[in-house]
Design a protein around this motif. Structure first.
Motif, mmCIF file in Angstrom:
data_model
loop_
_atom_site.group_PDB
_atom_site.id
_atom_site.type_symbol
_atom_site.label_atom_id
_atom_site.label_comp_id
_atom_site.label_asym_id
_atom_site.label_seq_id
_atom_site.Cartn_x
_atom_site.Cartn_y
_atom_site.Cartn_z
ATOM 1 N N VAL A 28 -40.090 -44.079 -2.908
ATOM 2 C CA VAL A 28 -40.453 -42.675 -2.700
ATOM 3 C C VAL A 28 -39.280 -41.908 -2.101
ATOM 4 C CG1 VAL A 28 -41.957 -41.132 -1.388
ATOM 5 C CG2 VAL A 28 -42.922 -43.145 -2.517
ATOM 6 N N ALA A 29 -38.644 -42.504 -1.098
ATOM 7 C CA ALA A 29 -37.475 -41.858 -0.479
ATOM 8 C C ALA A 29 -36.355 -41.664 -1.493
ATOM 9 C CB ALA A 29 -36.988 -42.694 0.706
ATOM 10 N N LEU A 30 -36.186 -42.644 -2.375
ATOM 11 C CA LEU A 30 -35.142 -42.563 -3.398
ATOM 12 C C LEU A 30 -35.433 -41.433 -4.379
ATOM 13 C CD1 LEU A 30 -32.557 -44.167 -4.084
ATOM 14 C CD2 LEU A 30 -33.946 -45.576 -5.617
ATOM 15 N N ALA A 31 -36.681 -41.343 -4.843
ATOM 16 C CA ALA A 31 -37.044 -40.280 -5.775
ATOM 17 C C ALA A 31 -36.885 -38.902 -5.139
ATOM 18 C CB ALA A 31 -38.485 -40.476 -6.250
ATOM 19 N N LEU A 32 -37.195 -38.804 -3.846
ATOM 20 C CA LEU A 32 -37.117 -37.522 -3.148
ATOM 21 C C LEU A 32 -35.690 -37.110 -2.790
ATOM 22 C CD1 LEU A 32 -40.166 -37.911 -0.731
ATOM 23 C CD2 LEU A 32 -39.938 -36.205 -2.552
ATOM 24 N N GLY A 33 -34.766 -38.063 -2.814
ATOM 25 C CA GLY A 33 -33.404 -37.749 -2.387
ATOM 26 C C GLY A 33 -33.297 -37.565 -0.895
ATOM 27 N N ALA A 34 -33.968 -38.423 -0.142
ATOM 28 C CA ALA A 34 -33.997 -38.315 1.316
ATOM 29 C C ALA A 34 -32.642 -38.660 1.937
ATOM 30 C CB ALA A 34 -35.073 -39.249 1.881
ATOM 31 N N THR A 35 -32.505 -38.292 3.185
ATOM 32 C CA THR A 35 -31.320 -38.645 3.978
ATOM 33 C C THR A 35 -31.776 -39.409 5.210
ATOM 34 O OG1 THR A 35 -30.072 -36.703 3.255
ATOM 35 C CG2 THR A 35 -29.361 -37.753 5.303
ATOM 36 N N MET A 36 -31.107 -40.532 5.499
ATOM 37 C CA MET A 36 -31.415 -41.342 6.669
ATOM 38 C C MET A 36 -30.439 -40.990 7.796
ATOM 39 S SD MET A 36 -33.807 -42.976 5.231
ATOM 40 C CE MET A 36 -34.334 -43.430 3.586
ATOM 41 N N VAL A 37 -30.975 -40.714 8.964
ATOM 42 C CA VAL A 37 -30.143 -40.406 10.124
ATOM 43 C C VAL A 37 -30.116 -41.644 11.018
ATOM 44 C CG1 VAL A 37 -29.769 -38.876 12.081
ATOM 45 C CG2 VAL A 37 -30.807 -37.983 9.979
ATOM 46 N N ARG B 59 -37.792 -31.004 -8.834
ATOM 47 C CA ARG B 59 -37.266 -29.869 -8.062
ATOM 48 C C ARG B 59 -36.488 -28.990 -9.032
ATOM 49 N NH1 ARG B 59 -36.242 -34.102 -4.724
ATOM 50 N NH2 ARG B 59 -34.092 -34.244 -5.433
ATOM 51 N N GLY B 60 -37.124 -27.925 -9.478
ATOM 52 C CA GLY B 60 -36.473 -27.080 -10.464
ATOM 53 C C GLY B 60 -36.264 -27.834 -11.763
ATOM 54 N N ASP B 61 -34.999 -27.889 -12.220
ATOM 55 C CA ASP B 61 -34.679 -28.582 -13.467
ATOM 56 C C ASP B 61 -34.338 -30.049 -13.252
ATOM 57 O OD1 ASP B 61 -34.998 -26.204 -14.879
ATOM 58 O OD2 ASP B 61 -32.898 -25.623 -14.579
ATOM 59 N N SER B 62 -34.408 -30.520 -12.028
ATOM 60 C CA SER B 62 -34.034 -31.899 -11.713
ATOM 61 C C SER B 62 -35.278 -32.733 -11.411
ATOM 62 C CB SER B 62 -33.095 -31.923 -10.496
ATOM 63 O OG SER B 62 -32.797 -33.242 -10.113
ATOM 64 N N THR B 63 -35.267 -33.980 -11.880
ATOM 65 C CA THR B 63 -36.376 -34.896 -11.630
ATOM 66 C C THR B 63 -35.838 -36.211 -11.093
ATOM 67 O OG1 THR B 63 -37.704 -33.939 -13.423
ATOM 68 C CG2 THR B 63 -38.346 -36.109 -12.630
ATOM 69 N N GLY B 64 -36.412 -36.673 -9.972
ATOM 70 C CA GLY B 64 -36.059 -37.969 -9.410
ATOM 71 C C GLY B 64 -37.115 -38.991 -9.790
ATOM 72 N N VAL B 65 -36.679 -40.147 -10.277
ATOM 73 C CA VAL B 65 -37.586 -41.213 -10.697
ATOM 74 C C VAL B 65 -37.106 -42.518 -10.081
ATOM 75 C CG1 VAL B 65 -38.660 -42.406 -12.642
ATOM 76 C CG2 VAL B 65 -37.925 -40.018 -12.896
ATOM 77 N N ALA B 66 -37.996 -43.216 -9.375
ATOM 78 C CA ALA B 66 -37.620 -44.484 -8.744
ATOM 79 C C ALA B 66 -38.736 -45.503 -8.919
ATOM 80 C CB ALA B 66 -37.306 -44.278 -7.266
ATOM 81 N N LEU B 67 -38.349 -46.785 -8.904
ATOM 82 C CA LEU B 67 -39.268 -47.876 -9.208
ATOM 83 C C LEU B 67 -39.432 -48.816 -8.027
ATOM 84 C CD1 LEU B 67 -37.883 -48.704 -12.758
ATOM 85 C CD2 LEU B 67 -39.956 -47.411 -12.223
ATOM 86 N N VAL B 68 -40.650 -49.330 -7.877
ATOM 87 C CA VAL B 68 -40.990 -50.308 -6.850
ATOM 88 C C VAL B 68 -41.032 -51.698 -7.481
ATOM 89 C CG1 VAL B 68 -42.743 -51.026 -5.173
ATOM 90 C CG2 VAL B 68 -42.402 -48.587 -5.665
ATOM 91 N N ASN B 69 -40.398 -52.675 -6.824
ATOM 92 C CA ASN B 69 -40.470 -54.087 -7.214
ATOM 93 C C ASN B 69 -39.877 -54.354 -8.594
ATOM 94 O OD1 ASN B 69 -40.989 -56.665 -6.379
ATOM 95 N ND2 ASN B 69 -43.189 -56.601 -6.743
ATOM 96 N N MET B 70 -38.798 -53.664 -8.896
ATOM 97 C CA MET B 70 -38.100 -53.890 -10.168
ATOM 98 C C MET B 70 -36.660 -54.335 -9.956
ATOM 99 S SD MET B 70 -39.996 -53.535 -12.871
ATOM 100 C CE MET B 70 -38.869 -53.118 -14.212
#
Length: 273
Positions: A128-137, A201-212
């Protein structure tokens, strides 16, 4: 099994936690909710000499509006993430997916930071964090540094966290254009056989997979197909390309590749593609 003997050090602030990690180095592990670490201790897959208990570090328990993103303290419980009105409005994928983590006991004890710092590829939140483009502090003895999620998960149960660093905050860009989350599992509280997280987000889409794979996996070929104008079905076809799913009693590698294509298509359709 019974864990190996260890010293228990309870701290009250993030600075105290970092100081303890600096003092004890590789011999220390951070204990938050314990949902990830305690099973490893019982199986003796981890045998730290010192547990740095950060449960009382209340300064890291929050969900805040930070302008172009939502800031989430690493010690925020899953239940609070799931029920946050701010996340429901500005990062609904995260709020929804967190409601599928484990069972109610896990969600009331476990923390978002603990799940992400553990780096389990079968867990929901890394994808989920990967698809969202999160930042870790991350906070260490020299202060704080920001790590993009694409650089955070390095291998199986391995992240960019250094032995003397603590994950203190997760920053999630606002994203309300469309999202989808799919998770195939045998029972409600089980780890996903395969899962998928999608956000637009606008024209961009984040897609990430679990357990792959050995980490959460970004479905780059799917993202590329979407950028080229493909619909949900054609875009989902290469979902398993570049992945390395496990083969175990829950499903073969080929079965997981099939699931990835099906779940990505469903998640893309839910997200409005």
């Amino acid at each position: 099994m019974i864990p190996a003997a260890f010293d228990h050090l309870r701290v009250d602030t993030a600075d105290e936690a970092v100081a303890a990690l600096v003092e004890h180095g590789d011999e220390a592990k951070v204990l938050a909710g314990g949902d990830s670490l305690i099973p490893l201790l019982k199986l003796r897959l981890a045998a730290p000499a010192v547990l740095v208990d950060v449960e009382r570090v209340s300064e890291l328990d929050y969900v805040r509006d930070a302008g172009d993103h939502v800031a989430i303290g690493a010690l925020t419980r899953h239940r609070d993430v799931e029920r946050s009105p701010l996340l429901a409005a500005h990062a609904p994928l995260l709020a929804h997916a967190t409601g599928h983590v484990g069972d109610p006991q896990v969600r009331n004890r476990g923390t978002i930071g603990g799940s992400l710092a553990h780096g389990d590829p079968a867990a929901d939140l890394p994808a989920v964090a990967l698809a969202l483009g999160a930042t870790m502090v991350l906070q260490g003895p020299d202060g704080r540094r920001d790590v993009p999620v694409d650089e955070f998960f390095l291998g199986f149960l391995e992240t960019a966290l250094r032995p003397d660093e603590l994950l203190v905050e997760i920053r999630v860009p606002r994203s309300t254009d469309g999202w989808g989350f799919q998770k195939f599992r045998r029972r409600a509280q089980d780890w996903a056989v395969v899962g998928c997280a999608v956000t637009r987000r606008g024209d961009s889409t984040g897609v990430a997979l679990v357990n792959m794979g050995s980490t959460a996996v970004r479905a780059t070929e799917v993202e590329r197909a979407l950028a080229g104008g493909a619909g949900a079905g054609p875009a989902a076809a290469p979902a398993a390309q570049g992945t390395g799913p496990p083969s175990d009693l829950h499903g073969s590698e080929e079965y997981r590749r099939h699931l990835a294509r099906v779940l990505v298509r469903r998640a893309l359709e839910a997200a409005g593609h």
